[in-house]
Design a protein around this motif. Structure first.
Motif, mmCIF file in Angstrom:
data_model
loop_
_atom_site.group_PDB
_atom_site.id
_atom_site.type_symbol
_atom_site.label_atom_id
_atom_site.label_comp_id
_atom_site.label_asym_id
_atom_site.label_seq_id
_atom_site.Cartn_x
_atom_site.Cartn_y
_atom_site.Cartn_z
ATOM 1 N N PHE A 1 12.443 -19.376 22.013
ATOM 2 C CA PHE A 1 12.726 -19.606 20.599
ATOM 3 C C PHE A 1 13.197 -21.042 20.376
ATOM 4 C CE2 PHE A 1 15.405 -19.457 16.818
ATOM 5 C CZ PHE A 1 14.564 -18.815 15.932
ATOM 6 N N TRP B 1 12.805 -23.717 22.298
ATOM 7 C CA TRP B 1 11.738 -24.686 22.560
ATOM 8 C C TRP B 1 10.783 -24.761 21.372
ATOM 9 C CZ3 TRP B 1 6.479 -23.158 23.291
ATOM 10 C CH2 TRP B 1 5.622 -24.240 23.531
ATOM 11 N N SER B 2 10.361 -23.588 20.876
ATOM 12 C CA SER B 2 9.402 -23.581 19.771
ATOM 13 C C SER B 2 10.014 -24.191 18.514
ATOM 14 C CB SER B 2 8.953 -22.155 19.475
ATOM 15 O OG SER B 2 8.373 -21.592 20.611
ATOM 16 N N ILE C 1 8.344 -27.796 17.460
ATOM 17 C CA ILE C 1 7.228 -27.580 16.538
ATOM 18 C C ILE C 1 7.316 -28.590 15.397
ATOM 19 C CG2 ILE C 1 8.374 -25.930 15.016
ATOM 20 C CD1 ILE C 1 5.766 -24.336 14.972
ATOM 21 N N ASP C 2 6.132 -28.986 14.920
ATOM 22 C CA ASP C 2 6.084 -29.985 13.853
ATOM 23 C C ASP C 2 6.142 -29.281 12.493
ATOM 24 O OD1 ASP C 2 5.778 -32.315 12.464
ATOM 25 O OD2 ASP C 2 3.590 -32.311 12.617
ATOM 26 N N ALA C 3 7.248 -28.570 12.275
ATOM 27 C CA ALA C 3 7.399 -27.863 10.996
ATOM 28 C C ALA C 3 8.575 -28.490 10.264
ATOM 29 C CB ALA C 3 7.667 -26.379 11.246
ATOM 30 N N ARG D 1 12.028 -27.759 4.345
ATOM 31 C CA ARG D 1 11.291 -27.199 3.213
ATOM 32 C C ARG D 1 11.642 -25.737 2.953
ATOM 33 N NH1 ARG D 1 5.431 -29.685 4.256
ATOM 34 N NH2 ARG D 1 5.798 -31.758 3.429
ATOM 35 N N GLN E 1 13.481 -25.264 -0.086
ATOM 36 C CA GLN E 1 12.780 -25.393 -1.366
ATOM 37 C C GLN E 1 12.157 -24.075 -1.828
ATOM 38 O OE1 GLN E 1 9.744 -28.223 -0.715
ATOM 39 N NE2 GLN E 1 11.127 -29.898 -0.170
ATOM 40 N N ARG F 1 10.557 -23.299 -5.505
ATOM 41 C CA ARG F 1 9.095 -23.316 -5.593
ATOM 42 C C ARG F 1 8.545 -21.949 -5.968
ATOM 43 N NH1 ARG F 1 5.183 -27.241 -2.995
ATOM 44 N NH2 ARG F 1 6.444 -28.668 -1.787
ATOM 45 N N THR G 1 -8.844 -18.202 -1.092
ATOM 46 C CA THR G 1 -8.633 -19.538 -0.520
ATOM 47 C C THR G 1 -9.187 -20.601 -1.460
ATOM 48 O OG1 THR G 1 -10.573 -19.051 0.825
ATOM 49 C CG2 THR G 1 -8.480 -19.050 1.946
ATOM 50 N N VAL H 1 -0.758 -25.874 21.648
ATOM 51 C CA VAL H 1 0.696 -25.740 21.763
ATOM 52 C C VAL H 1 1.279 -25.224 20.453
ATOM 53 C CG1 VAL H 1 2.851 -27.003 22.088
ATOM 54 C CG2 VAL H 1 0.887 -27.520 23.526
ATOM 55 N N GLU H 2 0.789 -25.771 19.334
ATOM 56 C CA GLU H 2 1.332 -25.348 18.043
ATOM 57 C C GLU H 2 1.037 -23.879 17.776
ATOM 58 O OE1 GLU H 2 1.814 -28.072 14.393
ATOM 59 O OE2 GLU H 2 -0.034 -26.962 14.056
ATOM 60 N N VAL I 1 0.827 -21.514 20.018
ATOM 61 C CA VAL I 1 1.786 -20.717 20.794
ATOM 62 C C VAL I 1 3.153 -20.759 20.118
ATOM 63 C CG1 VAL I 1 2.943 -20.502 23.008
ATOM 64 C CG2 VAL I 1 0.529 -21.098 22.930
ATOM 65 N N GLN I 2 3.564 -21.943 19.653
ATOM 66 C CA GLN I 2 4.880 -22.064 19.011
ATOM 67 C C GLN I 2 4.961 -21.204 17.751
ATOM 68 O OE1 GLN I 2 4.660 -26.304 18.613
ATOM 69 N NE2 GLN I 2 6.196 -26.650 20.195
ATOM 70 N N ILE I 3 3.906 -21.263 16.945
ATOM 71 C CA ILE I 3 3.904 -20.451 15.717
ATOM 72 C C ILE I 3 4.020 -18.974 16.071
ATOM 73 C CG2 ILE I 3 2.475 -19.687 13.781
ATOM 74 C CD1 ILE I 3 1.324 -22.467 13.603
ATOM 75 N N LEU J 1 7.666 -18.105 17.399
ATOM 76 C CA LEU J 1 8.674 -18.076 16.331
ATOM 77 C C LEU J 1 8.459 -16.888 15.407
ATOM 78 C CD1 LEU J 1 8.896 -21.860 15.398
ATOM 79 C CD2 LEU J 1 10.654 -20.468 16.465
ATOM 80 N N PHE K 1 2.038 -19.106 1.328
ATOM 81 C CA PHE K 1 3.099 -19.977 1.827
ATOM 82 C C PHE K 1 2.678 -21.437 1.826
ATOM 83 C CE2 PHE K 1 4.994 -16.058 3.605
ATOM 84 C CZ PHE K 1 6.216 -16.185 2.988
ATOM 85 N N VAL L 1 5.398 -23.894 0.533
ATOM 86 C CA VAL L 1 6.054 -24.920 1.354
ATOM 87 C C VAL L 1 5.069 -26.026 1.735
ATOM 88 C CG1 VAL L 1 7.766 -23.339 2.277
ATOM 89 C CG2 VAL L 1 5.661 -23.679 3.525
ATOM 90 N N SER L 2 3.931 -26.064 1.101
ATOM 91 C CA SER L 2 2.841 -27.008 1.360
ATOM 92 C C SER L 2 2.321 -26.894 2.796
ATOM 93 C CB SER L 2 3.235 -28.436 0.998
ATOM 94 O OG SER L 2 4.147 -28.952 1.907
ATOM 95 N N ALA M 1 2.846 -26.333 9.854
ATOM 96 C CA ALA M 1 3.101 -25.178 10.713
ATOM 97 C C ALA M 1 4.109 -24.209 10.100
ATOM 98 C CB ALA M 1 3.599 -25.642 12.079
ATOM 99 N N LEU M 2 5.016 -24.728 9.237
ATOM 100 C CA LEU M 2 6.030 -23.845 8.650
ATOM 101 C C LEU M 2 5.371 -22.707 7.860
ATOM 102 C CD1 LEU M 2 8.966 -23.213 8.124
ATOM 103 C CD2 LEU M 2 8.917 -24.771 6.191
ATOM 104 N N VAL N 1 4.182 -20.155 10.321
ATOM 105 C CA VAL N 1 5.267 -19.338 10.878
ATOM 106 C C VAL N 1 5.673 -18.266 9.878
ATOM 107 C CG1 VAL N 1 7.663 -19.365 11.652
ATOM 108 C CG2 VAL N 1 6.132 -21.196 12.352
ATOM 109 N N LEU N 2 5.856 -18.661 8.617
ATOM 110 C CA LEU N 2 6.302 -17.693 7.601
ATOM 111 C C LEU N 2 5.250 -16.606 7.391
ATOM 112 C CD1 LEU N 2 7.904 -20.187 5.080
ATOM 113 C CD2 LEU N 2 9.082 -18.582 6.566
ATOM 114 N N ALA O 1 -5.282 -18.501 14.871
ATOM 115 C CA ALA O 1 -6.499 -19.315 14.837
ATOM 116 C C ALA O 1 -7.027 -19.449 13.414
ATOM 117 C CB ALA O 1 -7.564 -18.695 15.721
ATOM 118 N N VAL P 1 -6.756 -22.603 6.409
ATOM 119 C CA VAL P 1 -6.158 -22.727 5.081
ATOM 120 C C VAL P 1 -5.015 -23.746 5.088
ATOM 121 C CG1 VAL P 1 -6.803 -20.438 4.307
ATOM 122 C CG2 VAL P 1 -4.649 -20.745 5.491
#
Lengths: 295, 296
Positions: free
Chosen positions: A37, A39-40, A44-46, A50, A53, A57, A234, B106-107, B109-111, B114, B163, B167-168, B171-172, B175-176, B244, B249
């Motif tokens: 947890f 590490w992730s 992670i680039d999150a 936000r 927000q 939003r 989408t 990697v991303e 796996v991280q997503i 979490l 999401f 949150v634009s 990766a966030l 995750v959500l 994947a 999106v």
């Protein structure tokens, strides 16, 4: 109030409430999970800021949904949802037709052990490949259209339908099969009269369940642009058509829930039989019992 | 010796007619199948007999890009790209994940990690609350069921779309979205096993004066823990597969790399990404199945 325990009381307490043993497995799992947890979450680039927000939003988003709400796109939203349902149904059909003969080749109590081993591996392979990978693999052959989605999901359904139905067949009572064999029935007769009557209700119920799952999957495959409600939503989100987003979401939730509900009732009916029949059977059994006692 | 006709009739009872449910079900099945597969406004135009023909009329550029395995030059460039995805001449390490594909992997796996941990943690109390035993009131049970059914009816990619709006891109949002999906899966499966637990410990806890929350924690949770852990691992497998799709999106993960090559019509690139992703999914699934077998 407090008074010191006598040694006898202390022994008694220890006997009544033994010390908790050191749970090594539990600690290992906890530490591993915490590490994964951390590490992730840290690498992670999150943009975590936000998260703050979201309430604002969401409020704005709901405002836009209500402001732009109109029943104008209802017909195209329903059409898109219907397309998803149609894809899911055709995919389930493909899965059912191809997996049905494989079920019996994948059950150890019906088929040869080596055949089972091979067929099981093939089914596992179909199950392991994600639907989106299959869809991408089929697009060059069938094009960007709903048929591709149906074929991809159908192939994927073969794996799950085959494996889980084979498990149902393996759980049946051997008696009827032995009875068919004893009265001179061949392998096919054994399947028809010994296996199918027992396994069929559960297998059919499972087909319906797979249909419910496939509706969700067909929405997911929509992101590739191959039709259905996924493509509709989408595209609406990319272009900020809030009336379509709101209505599309409503349609997804309502239609999925309605189909889930109907399918669940059908499955119960298939497995339990007509309402009241169980009670009638019990009564009949009780009557036989009583008349048997009398003679 | 020939038996009299009426004796054999008595020995072979008359077959009962099919129930209205069976007849209606069969007719409905056939009609619905024809309506959905026919090539008209309500159908998708699926004709199994025409499929082999379409198979031959395939798109040659795409086929060559995706799997032209017989061509030696294609194989060479494929392996080159595969190597390029995991190595970097400037890096001192043998393995480098600083490429589009490596970062996406990697991303992903991280997503998945979490979303699985957060979603499963939220799902445990929610699934206890989603049963007659845990809700302890029919109104609260109805509210909980309605909420969970709504969460469950929205597919993961639609959550991702939502999401991304909130949150634009990034990766966030992924995750959500997968957190909601994990909640949907784990709550459904776990609340089903809560209905079947042994009520003895619950009664014992209540008899000893435990509060409702304490009774749930000490008498229910230990009983469902192996099943719950197994479902959470299963959700992890599903999340890894689902991750994947997120990239298409804009919600992060390896789908972004797929979408990148896809939109540039670089089908060889798509093929490399799909291959790498497939290996990851299969390895994780094998490991997860092995662990789940031990758990239950």
């Amino acid at each position: 109030m407090t008074r010191t325990e006598t040694p006898a009381e202390e022994r008694l307490r220890e006997q009544l409430r033994p010390e908790k043993p050191f749970a090594r497995f539990r600690w290992t799992v906890t530490i591993l999970l915490a590490a994964a947890f951390a590490w992730s979450a840290l690498t992670i680039d999150a943009r975590w800021d936000r998260l703050a927000q979201i309430p604002e939003r969401t409020w704005n988003f709901l405002g836009l949904l209500i402001q732009d709400a109109s029943l104008g796109p209802l017909v195209i939203a329903l059409e898109a949802m219907w397309e998803s349902v149609a894809i899911a149904w055709v995919a389930t059909l493909i899965g059912v037709v191809i997996s049905f003969p494989l079920i019996f080749l994948a059950s150890v109590n019906v088929a040869n052990r080596w055949v089972v081993l091979v067929v099981r591996q093939v089914l596992n392979l179909f199950r392991a490949i994600p639907e989106i990978v299959l869809a991408i693999a089929f697009i060059p052959f069938f094009g960007l259209n709903p048929v591709t989605a149906a074929v991809a999901m159908g192939v994927s359904s073969i794996g799950t339908l085959g494996k889980l139905s084979a498990e149902i067949v393996e759980g049946i009572d051997r008696g009827p099969m032995e009875a068919v064999a004893a009265s001179g029935g061949g392998w096919l007769a054994k399947l028809r009269w010994g296996v199918l009557p027992q396994a069929m209700p559960e297998i059919a119920a499972f087909w319906l369940y797979r249909f419910e799952i496939n509706i969700r999957v067909s929405a997911v495959l929509g992101v590739l642009g191959i039709g259905g409600i996924g493509t509709f939503l989408t595209q609406a989100a990319q272009r900020n058509y809030y009336d379509r987003i709101g209505l599309g979401l409503l349609v997804v939730i309502v239609v999925t829930m309605l189909i889930d509900g109907a399918s669940a009732r059908l499955r119960r009916r298939i497995i339990n039989g007509p309402p009241g029949e169980l009670d009638q059977k019990r009564e009949a059994a009780a009557r036989v019992q009583i008349s048997g006692d009398e003679t | 010796m020939q038996r009299p006709a009426d004796a054999s009739r008595r020995a072979w009872p008359k077959k009962p007619p099919p129930t209205p449910f069976a007849v209606g079900g069969l007719i409905g099945l056939v009609v619905f199948s024809l309506v959905t597969s026919w090539d008209w406004i309500l159908g998708i135009g699926f004709n199994p007999l025409a499929l082999p023909g379409e198979f031959r009329d395939s798109n040659p550029a795409m086929v060559e890009g995706l799997y032209n395995v017989t061509d030696a030059a294609w194989r060479e460039s494929y392996v080159d790209r595969l190597r390029g995805a995991f190595t970097d001449p400037d890096s001192p390490w043998v393995l480098s994940l600083d490429s589009r594909i490596g970062r996406g992997l990697v991303e992903t796996v991280q997503i998945a990690v979490l979303a699985t941990i957060v979603g499963s943690a939220l799902a445990l109390p929610m699934s206890i609350y989603n049963t007659r035993l845990g809700a302890a009131s029919s109104t609260r049970l109805a509210i909980s069921k309605a909420l969970n059914n709504t969460i469950r009816s929205i597919p993961d990619v639609i959550w991702a779309v939502l999401f991304v709006v909130l949150v634009s891109t990034g990766a966030l949002a992924g995750v959500l979205a997968l957190t909601m999906f994990t909640i949907a899966v784990v709550v459904k499966l776990t609340s089903d096993i809560i209905d079947g637990i042994d009520m003895g410990p619950v009664e014992a806890a209540r008899a000893a004066g435990a509060s409702h929350a304490a009774a749930m924690r000490t008498a229910v949770v230990p009983q469902i823990l192996p099943g719950y852990a197994s479902f959470s691992l299963y959700a992890f497998e599903l999340n890894l597969r689902g991750a994947a799709v997120l990239g298409f999106v804009g919600a992060g993960g390896i789908g972004q790399a797929m979408d990148f090559y896809w939109s540039r019509l670089d089908f060889e690139g798509v093929s490399v990404v799909v291959f790498v992703f497939l290996v990851l999914v299969i390895v994780v699934e094998r490991a997860s199945i092995a662990v789940r077998k031990r758990l239950v």
